[in-house]
Design a protein around this motif. Structure first.
Motif, PDB file in Angstrom:
ATOM      1  N   ILE A 138       0.847  -1.193   0.000  1.00 18.63           N
ATOM      2  CA  ILE A 138       0.000   0.000   0.000  1.00 18.63           C
ATOM      3  C   ILE A 138       0.882   1.242   0.000  1.00 18.63           C
ATOM      4  CG2 ILE A 138      -1.835   1.231   1.239  1.00 18.63           C
ATOM      5  CD1 ILE A 138      -2.430  -1.560   2.574  1.00 18.63           C
ATOM      6  N   ASP A 139       0.820   2.024  -1.071  1.00 18.39           N
ATOM      7  CA  ASP A 139       1.655   3.224  -1.149  1.00 18.39           C
ATOM      8  C   ASP A 139       0.823   4.499  -1.168  1.00 18.39           C
ATOM      9  OD1 ASP A 139       0.593   3.165  -3.672  1.00 18.39           O
ATOM     10  OD2 ASP A 139       2.483   3.456  -4.736  1.00 18.39           O
ATOM     11  N   SER A 140      -0.407   4.396  -0.681  1.00 19.65           N
ATOM     12  CA  SER A 140      -1.285   5.564  -0.620  1.00 19.65           C
ATOM     13  C   SER A 140      -1.850   5.712   0.793  1.00 19.65           C
ATOM     14  CB  SER A 140      -2.433   5.423  -1.617  1.00 19.65           C
ATOM     15  OG  SER A 140      -3.477   6.347  -1.329  1.00 19.65           O
ATOM     16  N   PHE A 141      -1.587   6.846   1.414  1.00 18.35           N
ATOM     17  CA  PHE A 141      -2.107   7.125   2.748  1.00 18.35           C
ATOM     18  C   PHE A 141      -3.633   7.090   2.746  1.00 18.35           C
ATOM     19  CE2 PHE A 141      -2.685  10.663   6.121  1.00 18.35           C
ATOM     20  CZ  PHE A 141      -2.818   9.733   7.140  1.00 18.35           C
ATOM     21  N   ASN A 142      -4.244   7.669   1.729  1.00 12.37           N
ATOM     22  CA  ASN A 142      -5.713   7.673   1.645  1.00 12.37           C
ATOM     23  C   ASN A 142      -6.268   6.254   1.515  1.00 12.37           C
ATOM     24  OD1 ASN A 142      -6.085  10.451   1.877  1.00 12.37           O
ATOM     25  ND2 ASN A 142      -5.832  10.784  -0.320  1.00 12.37           N
ATOM     26  N   LYS A 143      -5.605   5.425   0.726  1.00 13.27           N
ATOM     27  CA  LYS A 143      -6.043   4.040   0.575  1.00 13.27           C
ATOM     28  C   LYS A 143      -5.897   3.288   1.887  1.00 13.27           C
ATOM     29  CE  LYS A 143      -5.263  -0.160  -2.139  1.00 13.27           C
ATOM     30  NZ  LYS A 143      -4.454  -0.789  -3.239  1.00 13.27           N
ATOM     31  N   ALA A 144      -4.799   3.520   2.596  1.00 16.28           N
ATOM     32  CA  ALA A 144      -4.574   2.865   3.884  1.00 16.28           C
ATOM     33  C   ALA A 144      -5.686   3.209   4.872  1.00 16.28           C
ATOM     34  CB  ALA A 144      -3.215   3.277   4.449  1.00 16.28           C
ATOM     35  N   ARG A 187       6.227   6.876   0.482  1.00 19.31           N
ATOM     36  CA  ARG A 187       4.791   6.599   0.444  1.00 19.31           C
ATOM     37  C   ARG A 187       4.457   5.289   1.157  1.00 19.31           C
ATOM     38  NH1 ARG A 187       5.386   8.626  -4.886  1.00 19.31           N
ATOM     39  NH2 ARG A 187       5.163   6.560  -5.839  1.00 19.31           N
ATOM     40  N   TYR A 188       5.315   4.284   0.998  1.00 18.40           N
ATOM     41  CA  TYR A 188       5.092   3.018   1.705  1.00 18.40           C
ATOM     42  C   TYR A 188       5.161   3.217   3.219  1.00 18.40           C
ATOM     43  CZ  TYR A 188       5.322  -0.009  -2.447  1.00 18.40           C
ATOM     44  OH  TYR A 188       5.060  -0.652  -3.642  1.00 18.40           O
ATOM     45  N   MET A 189       6.135   3.972   3.671  1.00 16.05           N
ATOM     46  CA  MET A 189       6.269   4.209   5.113  1.00 16.05           C
ATOM     47  C   MET A 189       5.090   5.012   5.642  1.00 16.05           C
ATOM     48  SD  MET A 189      10.342   4.958   5.722  1.00 16.05           S
ATOM     49  CE  MET A 189      10.194   4.896   7.511  1.00 16.05           C
ATOM     50  N   GLN A 190       4.694   6.031   4.889  1.00 18.65           N
ATOM     51  CA  GLN A 190       3.585   6.879   5.318  1.00 18.65           C
ATOM     52  C   GLN A 190       2.275   6.098   5.399  1.00 18.65           C
ATOM     53  OE1 GLN A 190       2.316  11.259   3.961  1.00 18.65           O
ATOM     54  NE2 GLN A 190       1.849   9.752   2.398  1.00 18.65           N
ATOM     55  N   ALA A 191       2.116   5.096   4.539  1.00 16.35           N
ATOM     56  CA  ALA A 191       0.867   4.333   4.471  1.00 16.35           C
ATOM     57  C   ALA A 191       0.898   3.050   5.299  1.00 16.35           C
ATOM     58  CB  ALA A 191       0.557   3.993   3.018  1.00 16.35           C
ATOM     59  N   ASP A 192       1.973   2.822   6.046  1.00 15.00           N
ATOM     60  CA  ASP A 192       2.073   1.596   6.848  1.00 15.00           C
ATOM     61  C   ASP A 192       0.966   1.598   7.910  1.00 15.00           C
ATOM     62  OD1 ASP A 192       2.829  -0.353   8.855  1.00 15.00           O
ATOM     63  OD2 ASP A 192       4.804  -0.394   7.921  1.00 15.00           O
ATOM     64  N   MET A 193       0.052   0.648   7.806  1.00 14.57           N
ATOM     65  CA  MET A 193      -1.135   0.640   8.669  1.00 14.57           C
ATOM     66  C   MET A 193      -0.832   0.268  10.109  1.00 14.57           C
ATOM     67  SD  MET A 193      -4.202  -0.750   6.175  1.00 14.57           S
ATOM     68  CE  MET A 193      -3.476  -2.357   5.843  1.00 14.57           C
ATOM     69  N   PHE A 194       0.313  -0.377  10.353  1.00 15.00           N
ATOM     70  CA  PHE A 194       0.677  -0.658  11.741  1.00 15.00           C
ATOM     71  C   PHE A 194       0.925   0.632  12.519  1.00 15.00           C
ATOM     72  CE2 PHE A 194       2.144  -4.814   9.894  1.00 15.00           C
ATOM     73  CZ  PHE A 194       1.297  -5.626  10.639  1.00 15.00           C
ATOM     74  N   ASN A 195       1.260   1.701  11.812  1.00 14.06           N
ATOM     75  CA  ASN A 195       1.568   2.989  12.442  1.00 14.06           C
ATOM     76  C   ASN A 195       0.374   3.941  12.465  1.00 14.06           C
ATOM     77  OD1 ASN A 195       3.325   4.953  13.632  1.00 14.06           O
ATOM     78  ND2 ASN A 195       3.673   5.882  11.627  1.00 14.06           N
ATOM     79  N   LEU A 196      -0.787   3.490  12.005  1.00 11.54           N
ATOM     80  CA  LEU A 196      -1.960   4.357  11.904  1.00 11.54           C
ATOM     81  C   LEU A 196      -3.052   3.921  12.876  1.00 11.54           C
ATOM     82  CD1 LEU A 196      -2.160   4.675   8.013  1.00 11.54           C
ATOM     83  CD2 LEU A 196      -1.318   6.388   9.627  1.00 11.54           C
ATOM     84  N   TYR A 197      -3.535   4.868  13.645  1.00  8.31           N
ATOM     85  CA  TYR A 197      -4.604   4.606  14.615  1.00  8.31           C
ATOM     86  C   TYR A 197      -5.658   5.702  14.529  1.00  8.31           C
ATOM     87  CZ  TYR A 197      -2.142   0.930  17.224  1.00  8.31           C
ATOM     88  OH  TYR A 197      -1.539  -0.242  17.603  1.00  8.31           O
ATOM     89  N   PRO A 198      -6.916   5.374  14.816  1.00 13.01           N
ATOM     90  CA  PRO A 198      -7.951   6.412  14.844  1.00 13.01           C
ATOM     91  C   PRO A 198      -7.818   7.271  16.098  1.00 13.01           C
ATOM     92  CG  PRO A 198      -8.876   4.300  15.525  1.00 13.01           C
ATOM     93  CD  PRO A 198      -7.459   4.038  15.106  1.00 13.01           C
ATOM     94  N   ALA A 199      -7.981   8.563  15.909  1.00 17.49           N
ATOM     95  CA  ALA A 199      -7.927   9.516  17.027  1.00 17.49           C
ATOM     96  C   ALA A 199      -8.950  10.615  16.785  1.00 17.49           C
ATOM     97  CB  ALA A 199      -6.531  10.128  17.149  1.00 17.49           C
ATOM     98  N   ILE A 200      -9.485  11.149  17.854  1.00 17.98           N
ATOM     99  CA  ILE A 200     -10.356  12.319  17.724  1.00 17.98           C
ATOM    100  C   ILE A 200      -9.555  13.412  17.016  1.00 17.98           C
ATOM    101  CG2 ILE A 200     -11.630  14.113  18.977  1.00 17.98           C
ATOM    102  CD1 ILE A 200     -12.122  12.054  21.194  1.00 17.98           C
ATOM    103  N   GLY A 201     -10.160  14.047  16.019  1.00 13.75           N
ATOM    104  CA  GLY A 201      -9.432  15.012  15.202  1.00 13.75           C
ATOM    105  C   GLY A 201      -8.718  16.085  15.987  1.00 13.75           C
ATOM    106  N   ALA A 202      -9.371  16.619  17.018  1.00 15.51           N
ATOM    107  CA  ALA A 202      -8.758  17.682  17.820  1.00 15.51           C
ATOM    108  C   ALA A 202      -7.534  17.175  18.570  1.00 15.51           C
ATOM    109  CB  ALA A 202      -9.783  18.248  18.805  1.00 15.51           C
ATOM    110  N   VAL A 203      -7.580  15.941  19.019  1.00 10.60           N
ATOM    111  CA  VAL A 203      -6.445  15.353  19.735  1.00 10.60           C
ATOM    112  C   VAL A 203      -5.283  15.150  18.763  1.00 10.60           C
ATOM    113  CG1 VAL A 203      -5.645  13.415  21.137  1.00 10.60           C
ATOM    114  CG2 VAL A 203      -8.007  14.224  21.366  1.00 10.60           C
ATOM    115  N   ASN A 204      -5.598  14.659  17.572  1.00 14.45           N
ATOM    116  CA  ASN A 204      -4.587  14.488  16.535  1.00 14.45           C
ATOM    117  C   ASN A 204      -3.935  15.828  16.199  1.00 14.45           C
ATOM    118  OD1 ASN A 204      -3.091  13.377  14.357  1.00 14.45           O
ATOM    119  ND2 ASN A 204      -4.760  13.786  12.930  1.00 14.45           N
ATOM    120  N   ALA A 205      -4.749  16.862  16.078  1.00 19.46           N
ATOM    121  CA  ALA A 205      -4.235  18.188  15.717  1.00 19.46           C
ATOM    122  C   ALA A 205      -3.302  18.743  16.790  1.00 19.46           C
ATOM    123  CB  ALA A 205      -5.396  19.148  15.486  1.00 19.46           C
ATOM    124  N   LEU A 206      -3.696  18.613  18.050  1.00 20.30           N
ATOM    125  CA  LEU A 206      -2.904  19.185  19.132  1.00 20.30           C
ATOM    126  C   LEU A 206      -1.673  18.351  19.463  1.00 20.30           C
ATOM    127  CD1 LEU A 206      -5.834  20.424  21.377  1.00 20.30           C
ATOM    128  CD2 LEU A 206      -4.082  21.859  20.329  1.00 20.30           C
TER     129      LEU A 206
END
Length: 247
Positions: free
Chosen positions: A26-32, A125-144
């Protein structure tokens, strides 16, 4: 042992699906993000930091007592957080630091940073889209949280009411419930990608959190599903799951 028996043994011992060392699928962050929403979190819509529920449209149901004065609109939906910030590995790429001849806007202006690395470099792009490094967060928490590294902060005050996430002086301290997953994500990224290295103090903290906050059955399930979808395993999480008999 005759040739036929050797051939049969080799055929049996070689798996049909061989995992790669890194994300090479997966080389797309949006796809991930879409894959995570549909195939990983469809039955576990809970955010990393605040344990907030969210629905199929990414709308957040905040926990009782959650509060933020900043990024109020972004507090209404989840976003996909890079636990290890993209900048932490992105700045190892030449395109991030200095740009590239291909990174020119429609108005003729050169640009660099994340946008350029994403445009030009497939490894990034592969590193950015690595799903092991992606978690859901409340948008405001992610921003801050931004791209701040994790640490233990002296302040006892939470920045989000009942969600015990603290941010101070460009550092962040996550709630205890998130520390184990965070630590094993940092350890995975360093173990998997030679470009990424933690500081000594950051590695010590992550090793400590890894010991203090053991893997959960859900974390093991998440890791197994992502491995099948992405084509590489998270050996850090997998080893903890084996030790805890979750595999």
């Amino acid at each position: 042992m005759n040739l036929l028996r050797i051939t049969l043994l080799l055929t049996i011992s070689i798996p049909f699906f061989v995992l790669s060392a890194t994300n090479q699928t997966i080389d797309s962050f949006n796809k991930a993000k879409k894959i995570l929403e549909r195939n990983v979190y469809q039955d576990h819509r809970i955010t990393l930091y605040c344990n907030a529920e969210f629905d199929s449209k990414k709308k957040v149901i905040p926990p009782k007592g959650f509060h933020t004065d900043k990024y109020v609109k972004r507090a209404k939906k989840i976003e996909w957080e890079h636990v290890v910030p993209a900048e932490n590995f992105g700045r190892t790429f030449e395109e991030w630091r200095n740009g590239d001849k291909q990174c020119v806007s429609s108005k003729g202006k050169s640009f660099k940073g994340r946008k350029c690395a994403e445009k030009v470099n497939k490894e990034y792009r592969y590193m950015q889209a690595d799903m092991f490094n992606l978690y859901p967060a409340i948008g405001a928490v992610n921003a801050l949280r931004s791209n701040y590294n994790f640490t233990m902060l002296p302040s006892e005050k939470s920045d989000f009411g009942s969600c015990n996430m603290k941010i101070e002086n460009r550092k962040a301290e996550p709630p205890e419930s998130a520390r184990g997953r965070i630590s094993r994500t940092y350890l995975y990224m360093e173990d998997t990608y030679s470009r990424y290295k933690m500081s000594k103090s950051q590695r010590q903290l992550m090793n400590a959190w890894d010991r203090m906050y053991p893997v959960t059955e859900w974390e093991c399930q998440r890791s197994r599903v992502i491995a099948k979808l992405q084509g590489n395993s998270n050996d850090v999480v997998q080893s903890r799951c084996e030790n805890n008999k979750y595999l």
